[in-house]
Motif scaffolding. Structure first.
Motif, PDB file in Angstrom:
ATOM      1  N   MET A   1     -41.031  43.532  -7.772  1.00  0.00           N
ATOM      2  CA  MET A   1     -40.319  42.430  -8.401  1.00  0.00           C
ATOM      3  C   MET A   1     -40.991  42.097  -9.722  1.00  0.00           C
ATOM      4  N   ASN A   2     -40.237  41.722 -10.717  1.00  0.00           N
ATOM      5  CA  ASN A   2     -40.686  41.372 -12.049  1.00  0.00           C
ATOM      6  C   ASN A   2     -41.571  40.117 -11.986  1.00  0.00           C
ATOM      7  N   SER A   3     -42.691  40.113 -12.742  1.00  0.00           N
ATOM      8  CA  SER A   3     -43.576  38.940 -12.723  1.00  0.00           C
ATOM      9  C   SER A   3     -43.467  38.133 -14.005  1.00  0.00           C
ATOM     10  N   ALA A   4     -42.399  38.325 -14.744  1.00  0.00           N
ATOM     11  CA  ALA A   4     -42.185  37.563 -15.974  1.00  0.00           C
ATOM     12  C   ALA A   4     -42.008  36.088 -15.647  1.00  0.00           C
ATOM     13  N   PRO A   5     -42.412  35.216 -16.564  1.00  0.00           N
ATOM     14  CA  PRO A   5     -42.239  33.785 -16.312  1.00  0.00           C
ATOM     15  C   PRO A   5     -40.759  33.422 -16.179  1.00  0.00           C
ATOM     16  N   VAL A   6     -40.532  32.380 -15.452  1.00  0.00           N
ATOM     17  CA  VAL A   6     -39.154  31.913 -15.240  1.00  0.00           C
ATOM     18  C   VAL A   6     -38.920  30.684 -16.103  1.00  0.00           C
ATOM     19  N   SER A   7     -37.664  30.349 -16.306  1.00  0.00           N
ATOM     20  CA  SER A   7     -37.339  29.176 -17.127  1.00  0.00           C
ATOM     21  C   SER A   7     -37.766  27.898 -16.407  1.00  0.00           C
ATOM     22  N   SER A   8     -38.008  26.873 -17.198  1.00  0.00           N
ATOM     23  CA  SER A   8     -38.452  25.605 -16.604  1.00  0.00           C
ATOM     24  C   SER A   8     -37.376  25.015 -15.704  1.00  0.00           C
ATOM     25  N   ARG A   9     -36.119  25.215 -16.047  1.00  0.00           N
ATOM     26  CA  ARG A   9     -35.017  24.706 -15.219  1.00  0.00           C
ATOM     27  C   ARG A   9     -35.040  25.345 -13.837  1.00  0.00           C
ATOM     28  N   VAL A  10     -35.236  26.664 -13.788  1.00  0.00           N
ATOM     29  CA  VAL A  10     -35.267  27.374 -12.504  1.00  0.00           C
ATOM     30  C   VAL A  10     -36.536  26.997 -11.740  1.00  0.00           C
ATOM     31  N   LEU A  11     -37.655  26.859 -12.437  1.00  0.00           N
ATOM     32  CA  LEU A  11     -38.910  26.466 -11.775  1.00  0.00           C
ATOM     33  C   LEU A  11     -38.795  25.064 -11.184  1.00  0.00           C
ATOM     34  N   GLU A  12     -38.171  24.142 -11.896  1.00  0.00           N
ATOM     35  CA  GLU A  12     -37.969  22.795 -11.366  1.00  0.00           C
ATOM     36  C   GLU A  12     -37.090  22.816 -10.127  1.00  0.00           C
ATOM     37  N   ALA A  13     -36.074  23.677 -10.134  1.00  0.00           N
ATOM     38  CA  ALA A  13     -35.208  23.797  -8.953  1.00  0.00           C
ATOM     39  C   ALA A  13     -35.995  24.365  -7.778  1.00  0.00           C
ATOM     40  N   ALA A  14     -36.854  25.347  -8.040  1.00  0.00           N
ATOM     41  CA  ALA A  14     -37.663  25.932  -6.974  1.00  0.00           C
ATOM     42  C   ALA A  14     -38.625  24.892  -6.396  1.00  0.00           C
ATOM     43  N   ILE A  15     -39.210  24.089  -7.251  1.00  0.00           N
ATOM     44  CA  ILE A  15     -40.121  23.025  -6.787  1.00  0.00           C
ATOM     45  C   ILE A  15     -39.360  22.017  -5.940  1.00  0.00           C
ATOM     46  N   ALA A  16     -38.160  21.664  -6.368  1.00  0.00           N
ATOM     47  CA  ALA A  16     -37.351  20.723  -5.589  1.00  0.00           C
ATOM     48  C   ALA A  16     -37.030  21.298  -4.217  1.00  0.00           C
ATOM     49  N   TRP A  17     -36.676  22.595  -4.166  1.00  0.00           N
ATOM     50  CA  TRP A  17     -36.418  23.233  -2.860  1.00  0.00           C
ATOM     51  C   TRP A  17     -37.684  23.255  -2.013  1.00  0.00           C
ATOM     52  N   LYS A  18     -38.829  23.538  -2.630  1.00  0.00           N
ATOM     53  CA  LYS A  18     -40.104  23.582  -1.886  1.00  0.00           C
ATOM     54  C   LYS A  18     -40.395  22.215  -1.267  1.00  0.00           C
ATOM     55  N   LEU A  19     -40.219  21.170  -2.047  1.00  0.00           N
ATOM     56  CA  LEU A  19     -40.473  19.816  -1.528  1.00  0.00           C
ATOM     57  C   LEU A  19     -39.513  19.472  -0.393  1.00  0.00           C
ATOM     58  N   THR A  20     -38.247  19.842  -0.570  1.00  0.00           N
ATOM     59  CA  THR A  20     -37.245  19.547   0.459  1.00  0.00           C
ATOM     60  C   THR A  20     -37.553  20.282   1.756  1.00  0.00           C
ATOM     61  N   LEU A  21     -37.879  21.577   1.638  1.00  0.00           N
ATOM     62  CA  LEU A  21     -38.085  22.386   2.839  1.00  0.00           C
ATOM     63  C   LEU A  21     -39.444  22.120   3.489  1.00  0.00           C
ATOM     64  N   ASP A  22     -40.474  21.815   2.681  1.00  0.00           N
ATOM     65  CA  ASP A  22     -41.797  21.535   3.247  1.00  0.00           C
ATOM     66  C   ASP A  22     -41.869  20.178   3.915  1.00  0.00           C
ATOM     67  N   ALA A  23     -40.976  19.270   3.567  1.00  0.00           N
ATOM     68  CA  ALA A  23     -40.987  17.937   4.174  1.00  0.00           C
ATOM     69  C   ALA A  23     -40.591  17.995   5.638  1.00  0.00           C
ATOM     70  N   GLY A  24     -39.968  19.098   6.059  1.00  0.00           N
ATOM     71  CA  GLY A  24     -39.584  19.239   7.460  1.00  0.00           C
ATOM     72  C   GLY A  24     -38.309  18.502   7.807  1.00  0.00           C
ATOM     73  N   SER A  25     -37.712  17.867   6.826  1.00  0.00           N
ATOM     74  CA  SER A  25     -36.492  17.103   7.112  1.00  0.00           C
ATOM     75  C   SER A  25     -35.249  17.819   6.600  1.00  0.00           C
ATOM     76  N   GLY A  26     -35.383  19.120   6.248  1.00  0.00           N
ATOM     77  CA  GLY A  26     -34.243  19.879   5.745  1.00  0.00           C
ATOM     78  C   GLY A  26     -33.203  20.113   6.835  1.00  0.00           C
ATOM     79  N   THR A  27     -31.969  19.840   6.501  1.00  0.00           N
ATOM     80  CA  THR A  27     -30.873  20.039   7.454  1.00  0.00           C
ATOM     81  C   THR A  27     -30.444  21.504   7.420  1.00  0.00           C
ATOM     82  N   PRO A  28     -29.693  21.957   8.425  1.00  0.00           N
ATOM     83  CA  PRO A  28     -29.186  23.339   8.383  1.00  0.00           C
ATOM     84  C   PRO A  28     -28.348  23.608   7.129  1.00  0.00           C
ATOM     85  N   GLU A  29     -27.630  22.610   6.663  1.00  0.00           N
ATOM     86  CA  GLU A  29     -26.845  22.773   5.437  1.00  0.00           C
ATOM     87  C   GLU A  29     -27.758  23.008   4.233  1.00  0.00           C
TER      88      GLU A  29
END
Length: 136
Positions: free
Chosen positions: A1-29
């Motif tokens: 997989m390519n190790s080039a940096p990602v855009s800040s918009r995509v990185l912010e979305a990934a961080i938001a997903w990480k916080l949502t999923l790590d909180a343990g309160s993520g729904t199946p949806e």
């Protein structure tokens, strides 16, 4: 997989997903929405991989640092406890000595303008002419 940096918009979305999923309160949806987001773009997958690598590095570094912090807190608590015990002992000793010394250590004794010794009688004339009788 390519190790080039990602855009800040995509990185912010990934961080938001990480916080949502790590909180343990993520729904199946939310989990299925994350799966769709992750699969939608190679940049999304790369951002998730880079975020995971960062998380692992921080987690590995936090182990010794966390242990040192916990040890320093425990040591600090012991030192504060010892200092508190010493202070309490000194106050107790000071109080005992003041009680044994009697009224000669009382603040009112040292702040008085005139005093008499035990058994002494003294008469004083004040500036306004008032006659004052002191007794022990």
């Amino acid at each position: 997989m390519n190790s080039a940096p990602v855009s800040s918009r995509v990185l912010e979305a990934a961080i938001a997903w990480k916080l949502t999923l790590d909180a343990g309160s993520g729904t199946p949806e939310q989990h299925s929405a994350f799966s769709r987001w992750h699969a939608a773009s190679e940049e999304h997958a790369r951002a998730w991989q880079q975020l995971g690598a960062l998380d692992q590095r921080v987690g590995a570094a936090a182990g010794p640092a966390r242990q040192a912090l916990l040890q320093s807190r425990a040591g600090l608590r012991r030192r504060i406890g010892k200092a508190g015990s010493s202070l309490a002992g000194m106050l107790l000793l000071g109080g005992l000595l003041a009680w044994l010394a009697g009224p000669s250590l009382a603040p009112s004794y040292w702040l008085a303008d005139q005093r008499t010794a035990t058994g002494e009688l003294r008469t004083l004339r004040l500036a306004d002419g008032t006659l004052l009788s002191l007794n022990s």
